[in-house]
Design an enzyme around this catalytic site. Structure first.
Site, PDB file in Angstrom:
ATOM      1  CG  HIS A 184       1.934  -3.116   4.249  1.00 36.60           C
ATOM      2  ND1 HIS A 184       0.906  -3.294   5.073  1.00 36.60           N
ATOM      3  CD2 HIS A 184       2.223  -4.405   3.678  1.00 36.60           C
ATOM      4  CE1 HIS A 184       0.509  -4.830   5.308  1.00 36.60           C
ATOM      5  NE2 HIS A 184       1.048  -4.882   4.627  1.00 36.60           N
ATOM      6  CB  SER A 234      -0.507  -7.769   2.786  1.00 36.76           C
ATOM      7  OG  SER A 234       0.659  -8.172   3.924  1.00 36.76           O
TER       8      SER A 234
END
Length: 197
Positions: A123, A98
């Site tokens: 993501h 992330s």
């Protein structure tokens, strides 16, 4: 309970004890370990600015092992990495997921590395909000704006097209170190430290 090892160093003025992270900071090594949140980001930013003030020409190394965290906290670290004069070399050990993956790819070109058994995950941002319909609409627009900005950062640092980044970040996208290199998040996978001569 977190135990932080102490290192004893002999100097001309006697012994001096440091916690291990302070001693490594002396060597211009910063650790981004654990969830990225405001307090941790503030400490990382302070270390980056301090090391720039100490020597604006000398590279800084950032070791990353993070599951990600708060976007605004991560962006404060990212912006500081881009703002300061020294190059920041990034190294993933364990994971850079992330926001951790964004910091990993934000290192200076040619200086972004991962150890062979580390993993990277990219993501789109996630969030949730409750409240009045108008407030929910405001927050939905804001998260879409954050998604756009993060995508642009990945485009800038990976060399991928916006379409490639958007499709790659639609869901959790896990990568082994070699795949992260091929994707452009890092420049090389390293197994051993290269000795400087």
């Amino acid at each position: 309970m977190n135990l932080v090892p102490m290192v004893v160093e002999q100097t001309g003025r006697g012994e001096r004890a440091y916690d291990i992270y302070s001693r490594l900071l002396k060597e211009r090594i910063i650790f981004v370990t654990g969830p990225i949140e405001d307090e941790m980001a503030s400490l990382i930013v302070a270390q980056l600015v301090f090391l720039e003030a100490e020597d604006p020409e000398k590279d800084i190394s950032m070791y990353i092992n993070s599951p990600g965290g708060v976007v605004t906290a991560g962006l404060s670290i990212y912006d500081t990495m881009q703002y300061i004069k020294p190059n920041v070399a990034t190294l993933c050990l364990g994971q850079a997921a992330s926001m951790g993956s964004l910091l990993l790819c934000a290192g200076a070109p040619g200086m972004r590395c991962a150890l062979p058994n580390s993993r990277v995950m990219i993501h789109q941002p996630s969030g949730g909000f409750r409240g009045q319909a108008t407030d929910i609409e405001i927050h939905a627009r804001e998260i879409l704006e954050i998604k756009r900005r993060l995508n642009e950062i990945f485009v800038r640092h990976t060399g991928k097209s916006l379409e490639e980044i958007e499709s790659s970040m639609e869901r959790d996208n896990f990568m082994i170190a070699e795949k992260a290199r091929d994707f452009g998040i890092i420049d090389k996978v390293i197994e051993k430290r290269i000795e400087e001569k």
